[in-house]
Design a protein around this motif. Structure first.
Motif, mmCIF file in Angstrom:
data_model
loop_
_atom_site.group_PDB
_atom_site.id
_atom_site.type_symbol
_atom_site.label_atom_id
_atom_site.label_comp_id
_atom_site.label_asym_id
_atom_site.label_seq_id
_atom_site.Cartn_x
_atom_site.Cartn_y
_atom_site.Cartn_z
ATOM 1 N N PRO A 139 0.835 -1.206 0.000
ATOM 2 C CA PRO A 139 0.000 0.000 0.000
ATOM 3 C C PRO A 139 0.867 1.253 0.000
ATOM 4 N N GLN A 140 0.353 2.311 -0.614
ATOM 5 C CA GLN A 140 1.084 3.576 -0.622
ATOM 6 C C GLN A 140 0.647 4.387 0.587
ATOM 7 N N ALA A 141 1.612 4.746 1.427
ATOM 8 C CA ALA A 141 1.289 5.552 2.605
ATOM 9 C C ALA A 141 1.499 7.014 2.254
ATOM 10 N N LEU A 142 0.478 7.824 2.463
ATOM 11 C CA LEU A 142 0.551 9.217 2.034
ATOM 12 C C LEU A 142 1.155 10.139 3.090
ATOM 13 N N ASN A 143 1.167 9.680 4.364
ATOM 14 C CA ASN A 143 1.829 10.508 5.378
ATOM 15 C C ASN A 143 2.466 9.609 6.446
ATOM 16 N N ASP A 144 3.144 10.231 7.409
ATOM 17 C CA ASP A 144 3.908 9.455 8.384
ATOM 18 C C ASP A 144 3.017 8.538 9.209
ATOM 19 N N GLY A 145 1.873 9.040 9.614
ATOM 20 C CA GLY A 145 0.944 8.222 10.391
ATOM 21 C C GLY A 145 0.565 6.968 9.626
ATOM 22 N N GLN A 160 -4.191 3.035 -1.120
ATOM 23 C CA GLN A 160 -3.524 4.220 -0.578
ATOM 24 C C GLN A 160 -4.034 4.447 0.839
ATOM 25 N N LEU A 161 -3.125 4.718 1.759
ATOM 26 C CA LEU A 161 -3.519 4.939 3.149
ATOM 27 C C LEU A 161 -3.110 6.342 3.574
ATOM 28 N N SER A 162 -3.963 6.974 4.362
ATOM 29 C CA SER A 162 -3.568 8.255 4.954
ATOM 30 C C SER A 162 -4.211 8.363 6.330
ATOM 31 N N VAL A 163 -3.508 9.046 7.218
ATOM 32 C CA VAL A 163 -4.020 9.201 8.580
ATOM 33 C C VAL A 163 -4.434 10.653 8.773
ATOM 34 N N ASP A 164 -5.640 10.807 9.311
ATOM 35 C CA ASP A 164 -6.153 12.145 9.566
ATOM 36 C C ASP A 164 -6.659 12.168 11.004
ATOM 37 N N GLY A 165 -5.859 12.760 11.890
ATOM 38 C CA GLY A 165 -6.238 12.782 13.307
ATOM 39 C C GLY A 165 -6.265 11.368 13.866
ATOM 40 N N ARG A 166 -7.438 10.935 14.348
ATOM 41 C CA ARG A 166 -7.556 9.597 14.918
ATOM 42 C C ARG A 166 -8.150 8.618 13.916
ATOM 43 N N GLU A 167 -8.163 9.008 12.666
ATOM 44 C CA GLU A 167 -8.801 8.160 11.663
ATOM 45 C C GLU A 167 -7.811 7.688 10.608
ATOM 46 N N ARG A 174 7.013 3.614 -7.092
ATOM 47 C CA ARG A 174 6.321 4.901 -6.916
ATOM 48 C C ARG A 174 5.339 5.175 -8.058
ATOM 49 N N GLU A 175 4.980 4.088 -8.727
ATOM 50 C CA GLU A 175 4.034 4.219 -9.821
ATOM 51 C C GLU A 175 2.723 4.837 -9.327
ATOM 52 N N GLY A 176 2.002 5.465 -10.234
ATOM 53 C CA GLY A 176 0.784 6.185 -9.856
ATOM 54 C C GLY A 176 -0.340 5.293 -9.376
ATOM 55 N N PHE A 177 -1.443 5.960 -9.077
ATOM 56 C CA PHE A 177 -2.575 5.298 -8.446
ATOM 57 C C PHE A 177 -3.793 5.298 -9.363
ATOM 58 N N THR A 178 -3.664 5.962 -10.508
ATOM 59 C CA THR A 178 -4.798 6.028 -11.434
ATOM 60 C C THR A 178 -4.455 5.270 -12.711
ATOM 61 N N ALA A 179 -5.491 4.889 -13.426
ATOM 62 C CA ALA A 179 -5.298 4.063 -14.621
ATOM 63 C C ALA A 179 -4.334 4.718 -15.610
ATOM 64 N N SER A 180 -4.380 6.055 -15.692
ATOM 65 C CA SER A 180 -3.545 6.715 -16.693
ATOM 66 C C SER A 180 -2.080 6.742 -16.281
#
Lengths: 427, 253
Positions: A40-46, A106-113, A81-87
């Protein structure tokens, strides 16, 4: 002139009749779909912190599903680091490693979520087949993984996936035996009953409780308990009570109670009230009841013919009993598939090895699922009837394993080393 | 100029009375009908043996010999699961067999022993051709044959049908379909692939003639046909038909 006319007249019907013969080809070898599941691609440190745990669960779900052949990540040729969209995806690189489908997360952490986005692509056409966003509390990346795995399963099979369901099992602890309830893969398992000897757990109708036989009061009795809750006695009349089984609608419970030299089957309300006997064979043992998915029949083990064999009775008319297995001389622990057609059971073969089999309820045809791999026992179907969890000592210790209902793709559940037994896969 | 007009065939009709014209038209129709029916009859008489799809054209089963397992015992898995999927290049046949025009080798014939011979390199193409069915003979035979099958595993009725049956069995070996296709859909999946096979057995063209509506299934059948090629050279009497009109393969799961 006439010649030309005649000739063309002759040729016209000939051309129409010159048809290619048609050969019918059937008997496809159904094989798992080769699918690529990159990290999975992690978008931020969390997200980077929880990513490994998510990936563990997601990768195992995909591998164990039985419908996929998850390709080895070491073989992947695509840029990490290939993209996430079909194009932005170079599909030819995925096609080169044999992938027919590609799933990216793709994973990202926002606060407690924790926010996850999954996309599924068909490699040959480069088409995006599925896009899904799901948000879970930050401490439950496994929940997100099982959610995505179920969605993936449903996308392909149009059937509900089995990965958000629950597993109850027994783990030996010193001299005692503890009952645990966890995710389907045995992870996040919490002890339900500890201390004393607790046996034969069965997941309750809502997936949040477990019924089990316990010696906690000195005598074996049947209890119902939620993880972290208190035990509710279901049947405690002194006799040995085993093998509880909830009816598919969750309203009734069947169990076996020792009486004199034998043991008889009973059916009662889910709370244990209003018990009705189902069998009446005073000198024989009837045990291990399991309900048919329509709740009308119960399969069980009885030694009324000398050896333990699987029988089926009609709940509304318990006198209507039919023997189901005629092969082998030691057949036990039946579990009726939620799909209705098969009953899985443990049998001891002529080499004295315990192995798993299924028997077709209508035709009585017995099919072998395991062979020459230690002892394999106590099968339990997934809620969608496509997978079977069981215990096997093929690696030494008795561990929990999962395979397809046809016996393919056998995998050990990712549990820490221990002595596990009697898994029950419930809702 | 005028002389040309007077000789023109139009005058044939002009000169006749109406009755003669109808007579002419009537006889013309009769003659046409006769010619057409003659042509149909001719074509019917000289048609290739037609394939009855309800009836399996060939029965090529291998029967396992030996005592059957005691029915009281639990079943055993007799065979390891099918060998791992690998892309096999067409293996060359060990010996360059003399060119046979009729009767390709029986399906289950044991491969001849390996012997090195001069001029083997030159025979590469031919080896490839004769090696096509050799691929088949090297695969593990199906030991769970039907009880009423022929012990030799080959009861080819007619040459043409035998060729189609082999074609079918060779393609079936590469006929891998994804497990993910749900049961409900499997029942009604049908795809047709039109293939043209050269006299040497090479796959000239393969075209998806009728899609099943399921991309996974369509690509699986096309892959099966392409991976199964090359085939054995068709028997003489089928060569023209196969290289001109080809054959339609109708796939069901």
């Amino acid at each position: 002139m006439i010649r030309i006319l005649t000739l063309s007249l002759l040729l016209c019907p000939l051309a129409a009749l010159a048809q290619a013969p048609v050969i019918e080809i059937s008997g496809a070898n159904f094989r798992p779909l080769p699918i690529a599941v990159p990290l999975p691609q992690a978008l931020n440190d969390g997200a980077r912190t929880v990513s490994p745990e998510f990936d563990d669960a997601f990768f195992f779900d995909c591998s164990a599903a039985g419908i996929f052949q998850v390709l080895d990540r070491k073989s992947y040729l695509a840029d990490a680091r290939e993209g996430f969209t079909a194009s932005t995806i170079t599909f030819s690189r995925w096609a080169d490693v044999g992938a027919e489908a590609l799933v990216k997360v793709q994973l990202s952490v926002d606060g407690r979520e924790l926010r996850g986005e999954m996309r599924l692509f068909t490699v040959s056409s480069g088409k995006e087949e599925l896009r899904l966003v799901h948000v879970v509390p930050l401490d439950q990346p496994r929940k997100l993984a099982h959610f995505f795995a179920d969605a993936l399963y449903k996308q392909f099979t149009r059937e509900p996936g089995p990965f958000q369901s629950h597993l109850a099992f027994v783990r030996r602890a010193g001299k005692g035996k503890d009952v645990y309830l966890g995710d389907w893969d045995g992870k996040r398992a919490a002890p339900v009953a500890q201390g004393s000897i607790n046996l034969l757990p069965v997941v309750g109708p809502q997936g949040d409780s477990v019924a089990f036989t316990s010696y906690r009061s000195g005598k074996p009795a049947l209890y119902l308990q939620k993880a972290g809750g208190a035990a509710t006695p279901l049947v405690t009349n002194g006799a040995m009570v085993t093998g509880a089984s909830f009816s598919p609608d969750g309203r009734r419970i069947a169990y076996s109670m020792a009486q004199g030299e034998g043991a008889q089957l009973f059916v009662a309300d889910a709370g244990g009230g209003n018990p009705q006997p189902l069998t009446d064979t005073p000198y024989f043992i009837n045990s291990s009841p399991t309900w048919s998915p329509d709740g009308r029949r119960i399969a069980f083990v009885s030694n009324r013919a000398g050896t333990p064999q699987i029988y089926v009775l009609t709940v509304a008319n318990p006198k209507d009993v039919r023997r189901l297995t005629f092969q082998g001389n030691y057949n036990q622990t039946p579990d009726w598939s939620p799909r209705g057609d098969l009953i899985a059971f443990t049998a001891r073969d002529e080499r004295n090895a315990f192995d798993l089999f299924t028997v077709n309820v209508e035709s009585g045809k017995v099919t072998r699922l395991t062979q020459d791999q230690g002892n394999n026992q106590e099968p339990s179907f997934s809620p969608n009837g496509r997978l079977i969890v069981f215990n096997s000592n093929r690696t030494g210790a008795s561990m929990l394993w999962v395979m397809t209902a046809e016996g393919q793709n056998q995998k050990m559940l990712p549990l820490e080393k221990g002595d596990y037994s009697t898994p029950d896969w419930g809702p | 100029m005028t002389s040309v007009a007077s000789v023109a065939p139009v005058s044939l009709l002009v000169r006749r009375s109406e009755a003669t014209l109808f007579k002419f038209l009537f006889w013309s129709a009769v003659v046409h009908a006769a010619l057409v029916s003659l042509a149909i009859a001719y074509a019917k008489l000289h048609e290739e043996p037609s394939i009855d799809l309800d009836q399996k054209p060939i029965k090529a089963t291998l029967v396992r010999q030996g005592t059957p397992r005691d029915e009281k015992l639990l079943p055993r898995i007799e065979q390891a699961p099918p060998p791992p999927m690998e892309q096999k290049a067409p293996e060359p046949a060990p010996t360059p067999a003399p060119p046979k025009t009729v009767a390709p080798a029986p399906v289950a014939a044991p491969a001849p022993p390996k012997t090195k011979q001069a001029g083997e390199k030159k025979a590469d193409t031919r080896q490839q051709l004769f090696g096509a069915f050799d691929k088949m003979s090297k695969s593990k035979p199906d030991t769970t044959g039907a009880a009423d099958g022929d012990p030799n595993g080959d009861s080819a009725v007619a040459e043409g049908e035998a060729y189609y049956a082999r074609l079918r069995s060779q393609i079936t070996r590469f006929y891998d379909v994804s497990d993910t296709i749900p049961d409900s859909e499997r029942i009604r999946l049908t795809a047709q692939v039109a293939v043209v096979i050269s006299a040497a057995g090479q796959l000239e063209r393969a075209r998806l003639a009728k899609s099943s509506g399921n991309d996974l299934f369509d690509s699986a059948v096309m892959t099966a046909v392409k991976r199964a090629a090359p085939f054995a050279p068709p028997p003489t009497h089928l060569r023209d038909a196969l290289s001109k009109y080809g054959v339609v393969l109708q796939f069901r799961p």
